[in-house]
Design a protein around this motif. Structure first.
Motif, PDB file in Angstrom:
ATOM      1  N   ASP A   2      45.049  76.459  59.288  1.00  0.00           N
ATOM      2  CA  ASP A   2      44.879  75.896  57.948  1.00  0.00           C
ATOM      3  C   ASP A   2      46.241  75.777  57.255  1.00  0.00           C
ATOM      4  O   ASP A   2      46.821  76.781  56.858  1.00  0.00           O
ATOM      5  CB  ASP A   2      43.952  76.821  57.162  1.00  0.00           C
ATOM      6  N   MET A   3      46.731  74.551  57.113  1.00  0.00           N
ATOM      7  CA  MET A   3      48.069  74.365  56.545  1.00  0.00           C
ATOM      8  C   MET A   3      48.062  73.311  55.445  1.00  0.00           C
ATOM      9  O   MET A   3      47.347  72.315  55.530  1.00  0.00           O
ATOM     10  CB  MET A   3      49.049  73.922  57.640  1.00  0.00           C
ATOM     11  N   SER A   4      48.921  73.551  54.441  1.00  0.00           N
ATOM     12  CA  SER A   4      49.122  72.544  53.407  1.00  0.00           C
ATOM     13  C   SER A   4      50.057  71.465  53.957  1.00  0.00           C
ATOM     14  O   SER A   4      50.683  71.647  55.021  1.00  0.00           O
ATOM     15  CB  SER A   4      49.748  73.187  52.162  1.00  0.00           C
ATOM     16  N   ARG A  69      45.046  66.819  52.046  1.00  0.00           N
ATOM     17  CA  ARG A  69      44.442  66.372  50.792  1.00  0.00           C
ATOM     18  C   ARG A  69      45.510  66.146  49.714  1.00  0.00           C
ATOM     19  O   ARG A  69      45.578  65.105  49.093  1.00  0.00           O
ATOM     20  CB  ARG A  69      43.438  67.425  50.330  1.00  0.00           C
ATOM     21  N   SER A  70      46.349  67.175  49.506  1.00  0.00           N
ATOM     22  CA  SER A  70      47.385  67.070  48.473  1.00  0.00           C
ATOM     23  C   SER A  70      48.762  66.970  49.122  1.00  0.00           C
ATOM     24  O   SER A  70      49.035  67.645  50.111  1.00  0.00           O
ATOM     25  CB  SER A  70      47.339  68.305  47.567  1.00  0.00           C
ATOM     26  N   ARG A 136      53.011  82.174  56.686  1.00  0.00           N
ATOM     27  CA  ARG A 136      52.012  82.906  57.468  1.00  0.00           C
ATOM     28  C   ARG A 136      51.826  84.341  56.993  1.00  0.00           C
ATOM     29  O   ARG A 136      50.714  84.843  56.929  1.00  0.00           O
ATOM     30  CB  ARG A 136      52.420  82.908  58.960  1.00  0.00           C
ATOM     31  N   ARG A 137      52.959  85.025  56.689  1.00  0.00           N
ATOM     32  CA  ARG A 137      52.878  86.461  56.372  1.00  0.00           C
ATOM     33  C   ARG A 137      52.828  86.752  54.885  1.00  0.00           C
ATOM     34  O   ARG A 137      52.582  87.874  54.479  1.00  0.00           O
ATOM     35  CB  ARG A 137      54.062  87.189  57.002  1.00  0.00           C
ATOM     36  N   GLY A 138      53.105  85.742  54.072  1.00  0.00           N
ATOM     37  CA  GLY A 138      53.086  85.943  52.622  1.00  0.00           C
ATOM     38  C   GLY A 138      54.493  86.096  52.073  1.00  0.00           C
ATOM     39  O   GLY A 138      55.414  86.465  52.786  1.00  0.00           O
TER      40      GLY A 138
ATOM     41  N   ARG B  35      45.013  74.332  47.807  1.00  0.00           N
ATOM     42  CA  ARG B  35      43.961  75.273  48.193  1.00  0.00           C
ATOM     43  C   ARG B  35      44.555  76.437  48.976  1.00  0.00           C
ATOM     44  O   ARG B  35      44.125  77.587  48.850  1.00  0.00           O
ATOM     45  CB  ARG B  35      42.912  74.560  49.054  1.00  0.00           C
ATOM     46  N   GLN B  36      45.597  76.148  49.775  1.00  0.00           N
ATOM     47  CA  GLN B  36      46.227  77.210  50.559  1.00  0.00           C
ATOM     48  C   GLN B  36      46.881  78.253  49.659  1.00  0.00           C
ATOM     49  O   GLN B  36      46.924  79.437  49.990  1.00  0.00           O
ATOM     50  CB  GLN B  36      47.275  76.610  51.510  1.00  0.00           C
ATOM     51  N   LYS B  45      48.523  87.612  49.492  1.00  0.00           N
ATOM     52  CA  LYS B  45      49.752  87.234  50.188  1.00  0.00           C
ATOM     53  C   LYS B  45      50.771  86.589  49.260  1.00  0.00           C
ATOM     54  O   LYS B  45      51.897  86.321  49.656  1.00  0.00           O
ATOM     55  CB  LYS B  45      49.432  86.244  51.318  1.00  0.00           C
ATOM     56  N   TYR B  46      50.359  86.282  48.067  1.00  0.00           N
ATOM     57  CA  TYR B  46      51.268  85.638  47.117  1.00  0.00           C
ATOM     58  C   TYR B  46      50.894  86.046  45.698  1.00  0.00           C
ATOM     59  O   TYR B  46      49.718  85.967  45.315  1.00  0.00           O
ATOM     60  CB  TYR B  46      51.196  84.111  47.266  1.00  0.00           C
TER      61      TYR B  46
END
Lengths: 139, 75
Positions: A2-4, A69-70, A136-138, B35-36, B45-46
């Motif tokens: 799942d990626m932006s 989408r965005s 991935r890790r934040g 959304r992410q 995570k953020y």
């Protein structure tokens, strides 16, 4: 995964750099080891690498745009970009200082040019990798 | 930021549930992020900016401290 759009863009840039500039550096390394000491023979190889980078980027971003989408970066994307930039820009700085030192020591221009190119490549690759790690890790 | 992410908790998942199972995408559209990013905030995570935190609280009609709580990691 799942990626932006921004994260997909980072993967595309990383792939284009590894394929284009990485490929160039492999060919250039072979040329240097075979005794090519002038810059002009490297120019067409570099031109092919640039075309490859642009082509992979365009194709990849078209696919990313269609599947996302965005397309706008938000505050998390910008923060990740800034953090990755600050964690990788020193590589280019070291390369530039190294190139200046090499010029002072009268090292051949072909080596100085490639030192700069390697530091640019390293800096960009580390930046993209850091971005992916932060995504991935934040952050 | 990762350390502060561990010490800031949020109730976004519960609040979404109580708002007709609002999706992450619907919340993201109202807040103005991807959304992410909502997913990353929800998962710790953020840590969002103050502005985004207020926007999220505004969407749920709650004061910010009912959405985000600071948990002292040392305690």
């Amino acid at each position: 995964m799942d990626m932006s759009f921004e994260e997909k863009s980072v993967w595309i840039q990383l792939a284009s750099l590894v394929v284009g500039l990485g490929g160039y550096l492999v060919v250039a390394g072979l040329m240097l080891s075979n005794g090519v000491s002038a810059l002009p023979p490297f120019v067409p190889v570099f031109a092919v690498a640039v075309v490859l980078i642009v082509a992979v980027n365009i194709a990849g971003h078209v696919v990313a745009a269609v599947t996302s989408r965005s397309h706008e970066a938000d505050e998390r994307d910008r923060l990740i970009g800034c953090r990755a930039e600050s964690g990788s820009s020193w590589i280019l700085g070291v390369g530039v200082i190294g190139a200046i030192m090499a010029l002072i020591l009268s090292v051949s221009g072909v080596w100085v040019a490639h030192l700069l190119l390697i530091s640019l490549f390293g800096s960009e690759v580390v930046k993209e990798v850091l971005q992916i790690v932060y995504y991935r890790r934040g952050v | 930021m990762a350390q502060s992410g561990k010490s800031i908790r949020n109730r976004i998942r519960i609040l979404r549930f109580h708002h007709d199972e609002m999706t992450q995408q619907q919340l993201a559209d109202q807040v103005g992020v991807t959304r992410q990013t909502v997913n990353a905030i929800e998962g710790g995570k953020y840590s969002p900016s103050l502005e985004v935190a207020f926007r999220i609280a505004h969407v749920f009609g709650k004061p910010i401290e009912e959405v985000f709580q600071f948990v002292d990691a040392s305690g």
